[in-house]
Design a protein around this motif. Structure first.
Motif, short mmCIF file in Angstrom:
data_model
loop_
_atom_site.label_atom_id
_atom_site.label_comp_id
_atom_site.label_asym_id
_atom_site.label_seq_id
_atom_site.Cartn_x
_atom_site.Cartn_y
_atom_site.Cartn_z
N GLY A 107 9.42 10.74 16.21
CA GLY A 107 7.91 10.63 16.30
C GLY A 107 7.36 11.30 17.66
O GLY A 107 6.09 11.04 17.72
N VAL A 172 6.25 9.90 22.87
CA VAL A 172 5.72 9.11 21.92
C VAL A 172 5.22 7.63 22.41
O VAL A 172 5.88 7.19 23.35
CB VAL A 172 6.85 8.80 20.64
CG1 VAL A 172 7.94 8.39 21.20
CG2 VAL A 172 6.18 8.38 19.56
N LYS A 176 4.65 3.74 18.29
CA LYS A 176 4.69 4.45 17.25
C LYS A 176 6.21 5.17 17.01
O LYS A 176 6.53 6.15 16.38
CB LYS A 176 3.81 5.69 17.28
CG LYS A 176 2.50 5.05 16.99
CD LYS A 176 1.48 6.08 17.35
CE LYS A 176 0.05 5.77 16.89
NZ LYS A 176 -0.94 6.85 17.03
N GLN A 244 4.55 15.58 11.79
CA GLN A 244 3.38 14.74 12.52
C GLN A 244 2.33 14.29 11.74
O GLN A 244 1.59 13.17 11.80
CB GLN A 244 2.74 15.65 13.83
CG GLN A 244 3.59 15.92 14.81
CD GLN A 244 2.85 16.74 15.79
OE1 GLN A 244 2.37 17.62 15.68
NE2 GLN A 244 3.34 16.46 17.31
N VAL A 247 3.66 11.28 9.86
CA VAL A 247 3.81 10.19 11.13
C VAL A 247 2.46 9.36 11.41
O VAL A 247 2.03 8.24 11.51
CB VAL A 247 4.46 10.59 12.24
CG1 VAL A 247 4.45 9.58 13.53
CG2 VAL A 247 5.96 10.92 12.12
#
Length: 359
Positions: A107, A172, A176, A244, A247
């Motif tokens: 992430g 990150v 997350k 991304q 995520v």
């Protein structure tokens, strides 16, 4: 006693350049590197290239509880082909994209990158091509190339040869961070296509192409629809942009970058205890180059699966109840994907539960 001529020769002034290291040439090359690197800078980069340490200020307004994620890697024996073909800009991109993918699976967004380029005798043109590839890939991934090392090591590397490695740092939010801990049986495995071998399996691929089949790098191979060298030099893809999006939409339980070890060894790295992965062979199109390599060496299936990515460069584990949203997002992004299997409950008697089962 040695003669006067021998004594005179023994006392002749010897420079670093006489030993094979041209400092002046290195300095001129470094100036060009500075120019290329500055194209990747953003407001978080402090100072410039040339200090003993590279400086990067984390924007604390952007992050609440940041976790730094780092990775280091090299290009491997793909460089041998780069030397032979005289193609040096793509290996820089290979390196950056490989490292970016390694932290993206957790992430993380890339922050900065450093490289290490070691060679026997510095060739300014080759060095510039390599660094240009690094800089272009860093720019494309939103990552600053803030420093590195260019080492001249005559006698250690042959003429025209070099080694290339890189180090990346990303960040990150702690909340997350993706670890795979939430993966459960029933989750769906989505495979994202690779462009080719990426940066793994080249020792075997070069042996099969150039020793077994006796191909020349510039030779066209009908079975793969490309020249041997061109097919092997295809750039390692960055999955950052699509990853991304998935995520940020909260659709990911875990991810695996399929590098050395293939699906067989990389997917288990994100599986929690008590789970396994069931992968359906034939559920994605295997690239022609892999099929041809298998035929050339009569390579067993299990060896292929643990040596090459086989056409899948990234696996995203998506909860079953979020698959429809993930599918819609991928379609909107015009991203090709394949459902290649599911997470299953491991056999309670299986001591090595976190593994891949093929069918």
């Amino acid at each position: 006693m040695p003669g006067s001529d021998a004594i005179s020769a023994a006392h002749k002034s010897v420079t670093y350049a006489d030993a094979g290291v041209d400092i002046s040439s290195g300095d001129r090359t470094k100036e060009r590197i500075k120019f290329l690197a500055k194209r990747t800078f953003n407001r978080n980069v402090l100072g410039g290239i040339g200090g003993f340490g590279a400086l990067f200020q984390l924007d604390l307004k952007k992050w609440t509880e940041p976790i730094l994620v780092s990775s280091a890697d090299g290009v491997g024996t793909k460089l041998k082909l780069a030397f032979e073909l005289g193609i040096h800009n793509t290996v820089g991109a290979d390196l950056v994209n490989h490292c970016v993918n390694d932290i993206a699976v957790q992430g993380a967004a890339p922050l900065f990158f450093l490289d290490y380029l070691a060679t026997g005798r510095l060739d300014a043109s080759i060095t510039e091509q390599v660094v240009e590839g690094l800089a272009d890939a860093c720019k494309a991934n939103g990552c600053a190339l803030i420093g590195g090392e260019t080492a001249q090591m005559p006698g250690f590397y042959g003429d025209g040869e070099y080694d290339l490695a890189g180090f990346i740092v990303g960040a990150v939010e702690k909340s997350k961070l993706i670890t795979g801990a939430t993966i459960v049986p029933g989750d769906i495995l989505i495979g994202l296509p690779s462009t080719g071998l990426h940066t793994n399996g080249y020792s075997l691929a070069r042996k099969l192409f150039f020793e077994v089949a006796k191909y020349k790098p510039t030779q066209y191979i009908g079975a793969i629809g490309d020249k041997a060298g061109n097919a092997l030099m295809k750039v390692h893809r960055s999955y950052l942009a699509i990853v991304q999006k998935l995520v940020n939409a909260g659709l990911v339980a875990g991810m695996a970058h399929i590098t050395g070890g293939g699906i067989t060894e990389n997917l288990p790295r994100v599986l929690p205890k008590g789970t396994a992965a069931h992968v359906e062979l034939g559920s994605w199109p295997v690239l022609p180059i892999f099929e041809h390599l298998r035929e050339l060496g009569q390579v067993p299936q299990d060896e292929m699966m643990r040596t090459f990515n086989m056409g899948v460069g990234m696996i995203v584990v998506v909860p079953a109840d979020k698959f429809s949203k993930a599918k819609a997002l991928l379609n909107r992004a015009e991203e090709k994907f394949h459902v290649i299997g599911r997470i299953i409950k491991a056999d309670k008697n299986d001591k090595d539960s976190r593994r891949v089962l093929y069918s």
